[in-house]
Design an enzyme around this catalytic site. Structure first.
Site, PDB file in Angstrom:
ATOM      1  N   SER A 294      15.790  65.925  25.386  1.00  0.00           N
ATOM      2  CA  SER A 294      16.703  65.278  24.267  1.00  0.00           C
ATOM      3  C   SER A 294      16.352  65.367  22.995  1.00  0.00           C
ATOM      4  CB  SER A 294      16.962  63.760  25.006  1.00  0.00           C
ATOM      5  OG  SER A 294      17.658  63.490  24.204  1.00  0.00           O
TER       6      SER A 294
ATOM      7  N   HIS B  11      13.730  57.824  27.124  1.00  0.00           N
ATOM      8  CA  HIS B  11      14.532  57.938  26.133  1.00  0.00           C
ATOM      9  C   HIS B  11      14.345  56.590  25.548  1.00  0.00           C
ATOM     10  CE1 HIS B  11      18.273  60.383  27.451  1.00  0.00           C
ATOM     11  NE2 HIS B  11      17.822  59.967  28.215  1.00  0.00           N
TER      12      HIS B  11
END
Length: 214
Positions: free
Chosen positions: A124, A71
């Protein structure tokens, strides 16, 4: 502008044998438009279409559409952390179905090892833009820009709520042709310097500051 990320849970990881060598791919819905997602955001169809066309022309078609493992907390792709390259991104109704190949980079090798061991991974998307709140949702405005259509993440369904909230509340501005983060380093330093027995208290204090800035 804010950093905006959206998790996708139904991406498929494929392993093919080509001339005796394993080839690893990701395939699935990478982006969605015209629906309110679980983060309460709506990407209008024309906004998403315009940006995907730009991203495809400038990055996918030129073999420059990279994604990272993990992330990332910024709007740029760090080449040292690249694990895959997006090779295709096509519209399917209000969705955009993508395909990416896992690369033979240090982080790509980690992804391959995780897949071989049966790890459950997700993807993502990551982009920049401003939001307009109306009708109970945050609508992404026409300045939206993709950083990547897909990063690989370990658990897309349960990101750290505190970290994700801080990351998406950062403000980013253009400075001499690049995006830079407005100064929140003081918050980071406070958490880093807090003693272990005061860490949770310090996080709560900073979270309260964060809420006041919303």
């Amino acid at each position: 502008m804010k950093l905006i990320s959206e998790e996708i849970q139904d991406a498929e990881y494929l392993v093919e044998n080509v001339n005796g060598q394993k080839k690893y791919k990701i395939k699935g819905v990478f982006l969605q438009s015209d629906i309110k997602n679980r983060n309460g955001r709506v990407y209008p169809k024309q906004v998403m279409m315009k940006e995907v066309n730009r991203y495809t022309e400038q990055f996918v078609n030129k073999n420059r559409a990279f994604g990272e493992l993990g992330h990332p907390d910024g709007p740029t792709v760090n080449l040292e952390r690249v694990s895959h390259m997006i090779t295709n991104l096509k519209q399917d109704g209000s969705n955009y179905v993508g395909e990416a190949k896992i690369m033979n980079t240090p982080y790509g090798k980690i992804v391959k090892g995780l897949i071989d061991e049966g790890a459950q991974l997700g993807v993502s998307s990551r982009g920049m833009g401003t939001l307009e709140q109306r009708n109970g949702a945050n609508y992404v405005k026409s300045d939206f820009m993709l950083a990547t259509a897909a990063d690989i993440v370990a658990d897309p369904s349960a990101p750290d709520a505190f970290g994700q909230g801080i990351m998406e509340n950062k403000e980013w501005i253009w400075d001499n042709g690049r995006m830079i983060e407005r100064d929140i380093d003081a918050w980071k330093r406070e958490i880093k310097d807090a003693s272990s027995n005061k860490l949770e208290e310090k996080k709560l204090q900073i979270f309260n500051k964060f809420l006041k800035n919303l």
